[in-house]
Scaffold this active site. Structure first.
Site, PDB file in Angstrom:
ATOM      1  N   GLU A 163       0.807  -1.411  -0.138  1.00 47.82           N
ATOM      2  CA  GLU A 163       0.155   0.057  -0.141  1.00 47.82           C
ATOM      3  C   GLU A 163       0.880   1.430   0.043  1.00 47.82           C
ATOM      4  OE1 GLU A 163      -2.630  -0.376   3.557  1.00 47.82           O
ATOM      5  OE2 GLU A 163      -3.699  -1.985   2.514  1.00 47.82           O
ATOM      6  N   GLU A 270      -6.568 -10.651  -0.956  1.00 48.24           N
ATOM      7  CA  GLU A 270      -7.491 -10.400   0.324  1.00 48.24           C
ATOM      8  C   GLU A 270      -8.760 -10.405  -0.026  1.00 48.24           C
ATOM      9  OE1 GLU A 270      -5.936  -7.333   2.721  1.00 48.24           O
ATOM     10  OE2 GLU A 270      -3.716  -7.494   2.106  1.00 48.24           O
TER      11      GLU A 270
HETATM   12  C1  HXH Z   1      -5.513  -4.442   4.137  1.00 48.38           C
HETATM   13  N1  HXH Z   1      -5.704  -3.165   4.149  1.00 48.38           N
HETATM   14  C2  HXH Z   1      -4.179  -5.013   4.710  1.00 48.38           C
HETATM   15  O1  HXH Z   1      -3.489  -5.421   3.745  1.00 48.38           O
HETATM   16  C3  HXH Z   1      -4.431  -6.036   5.576  1.00 48.38           C
HETATM   17  O2  HXH Z   1      -2.911  -6.516   6.286  1.00 48.38           O
HETATM   18  C4  HXH Z   1      -5.320  -5.878   6.766  1.00 48.38           C
HETATM   19  O3  HXH Z   1      -5.308  -7.073   7.754  1.00 48.38           O
HETATM   20  C5  HXH Z   1      -6.618  -5.664   6.252  1.00 48.38           C
HETATM   21  C6  HXH Z   1      -6.539  -4.683   5.200  1.00 48.38           C
HETATM   22  C7  HXH Z   1      -6.908  -2.571   3.581  1.00 48.38           C
HETATM   23  C8  HXH Z   1      -7.369  -1.289   4.225  1.00 48.38           C
HETATM   24  C9  HXH Z   1      -7.229  -0.077   3.109  1.00 48.38           C
HETATM   25  C10 HXH Z   1      -7.375   0.948   3.566  1.00 48.38           C
HETATM   26  C11 HXH Z   1      -7.984   1.359   4.712  1.00 48.38           C
HETATM   27  C12 HXH Z   1      -8.015   0.241   5.510  1.00 48.38           C
HETATM   28  C13 HXH Z   1      -7.805  -1.091   5.214  1.00 48.38           C
HETATM   29  O4  HXH Z   1      -8.353   2.708   4.882  1.00 48.38           O
HETATM   30  C14 HXH Z   1      -9.136   3.061   5.668  1.00 48.38           C
HETATM   31  C15 HXH Z   1      -8.965   3.274   6.764  1.00 48.38           C
HETATM   32  C16 HXH Z   1      -9.864   3.547   7.792  1.00 48.38           C
HETATM   33  C17 HXH Z   1     -11.182   3.635   7.478  1.00 48.38           C
HETATM   34  C18 HXH Z   1     -11.381   2.917   6.147  1.00 48.38           C
HETATM   35  C19 HXH Z   1     -10.563   2.647   5.312  1.00 48.38           C
END
Ligand code: HXH
Length: 365
Positions: A163, A270
């Protein structure tokens, strides 16, 4: 031959047939195909796990039946596995890898460099001041050598960098301490270290919203730069935290074609299908906000899963892995993100671990 012998032979054949069929039908029943079997000729089917999942016999049984690959949901992230400079916490990661080795499941490692779930010590010296580029690179190298080295030969693919592309269309790389302190080559360095630590592991760049055109173009640009600079990268991890509203078939197809045109492997890393729209900011569930699964959400989810897996099969030449992010609707990270306390239903198994109707959309082809 006497009549007696005829009868004896007849009965033997009769019983052999009856018991043979019965045995076969029970074995079909017991060994009823799981996702991994339907997709045997396509790609491995994985699932994200944590030690709690693996300690439940029912969930373990479901994993054996349906999946042939696992990914630690949190256990290998830098925060959990390397909380202090001199402390590695191997317990959870080891237990997941040992489980996989014992049961002949593949392991996808996740993840070596990220802006979240990263311990603060790594950016600071003893006095609490920010470290130099050289020190941070040295620490990153030590971390990657140690973690990748420990599981060398047991983890076949790693999400090396997670990311780093910014969601804001006006920016390229996301602002982070890694970028601030090291500069843009922190990405290439992470891949180089991982390759040195295990030259046989497949190395991936992993991100979300990879189908949204503006983010897709930036990820494409990053990957192209890395390939041109001969950075050891084998593929792109498309997280696929999708919903019943997106991506469209057109955007998913365009993104698969774009990434595949670089000659990279595609891993859908994922996969889940939220029944709510994407929200950018974290919040609490509002009073009166409903979170029961409606018939409309259910049927939209079925269509969206059917569409995605149809494309996965169509592009099987480029797609070499599909992993779900959690086992069943009993536990999903989406019950916490982005709306804390709102139940979500993003997976193929319900909270009793039974196959949902949507399961059929994925395996009937
Ligand atoms: C993934 N990110 C990660 O790769 C993984 O390691 C984790 O366990 C789960 C999901 C996804 C993600 C992307 C953006 C994000 C949150 C999760 O941003 C937000 C933050 C707050 C609220 C909404 C989205």
């Amino acid at each position: 031959m006497t009549a007696k012998i005829h009868y004896a032979i007849f009965f033997c054949i009769f019983f052999a047939l009856v018991y043979g069929c019965k045995a076969q039908s029970t074995s079909i029943q017991d060994g009823k195909k799981g996702l991994k079997d339907y997709y045997r000729k396509y790609f491995p089917i994985g699932v994200a796990v944590n030690p709690q999942t693996l300690s439940d016999p029912d969930e373990r049984a479901l994993i054996f039946k349906e999946f042939n690959s696992i990914t630690p949901e949190n256990a290998m992230k830098m925060g959990p596995i390397h909380p202090k400079e001199q402390t590695y916490n191997w317990r959870d990661a080891d237990s997941i890898v040992n489980f996989a080795v014992r049961n002949k499941l593949r392991v996808r490692g996740h993840t070596l460099l990220w802006h979240e779930q990263t311990p603060d010590w790594i950016f600071k010296d003893k006095e609490g001041r920010e470290v130099s580029r050289e020190v941070l690179l040295q620490r990153l190298k030590e971390h990657i050598y140690t973690v990748v080295g420990r599981y060398k030969g047991k983890i076949y693919a790693w999400d090396v960098v997670n990311e780093v592309i910014d969601d804001n269309p006006n920016n390229f790389l996301r602002k982070s301490k890694w970028l601030d302190i090291i500069g843009e080559d922190f990405i290439a360095k992470a891949f180089q270290y991982a390759h040195e630590a295990d030259p046989n592991a497949l190395l991936f760049y992993n991100d979300y919203n990879t189908e949204r055109p503006s983010k897709r173009d930036k990820i494409f640009k990053l990957l192209k730069q890395l390939l041109e600079a001969k950075v050891p990268i084998n593929g792109i991890g498309l997280q696929s935290h999708w919903s019943i509203f997106e991506p469209s078939e057109k955007d998913l197809r365009a993104s698969i074609e774009a990434y595949a045109s670089l000659g990279l492997q595609l891993h859908f890393t994922e996969v889940d299908m939220s029944v709510y729209p994407w929200e950018k900011d974290k919040r609490k569930k509002r009073d009166g906000e409903t979170d029961a699964l409606s018939a409309e959400q259910e049927s939209k989810q079925a269509m969206q899963y059917a569409m995605a897996f149809r494309l996965f099969r169509e592009y099987r030449k480029s797609i070499t892995s599909v992993t779900f992010w959690n086992v069943s609707d009993r536990y999903t990270w989406l019950d916490l993100y982005p709306v804390e306390g709102r139940k979500n239903y993003p997976l193929l198994f319900d909270k009793d671990l039974k196959r949902k109707k949507v399961y059929n959309e994925v395996v009937n082809f």
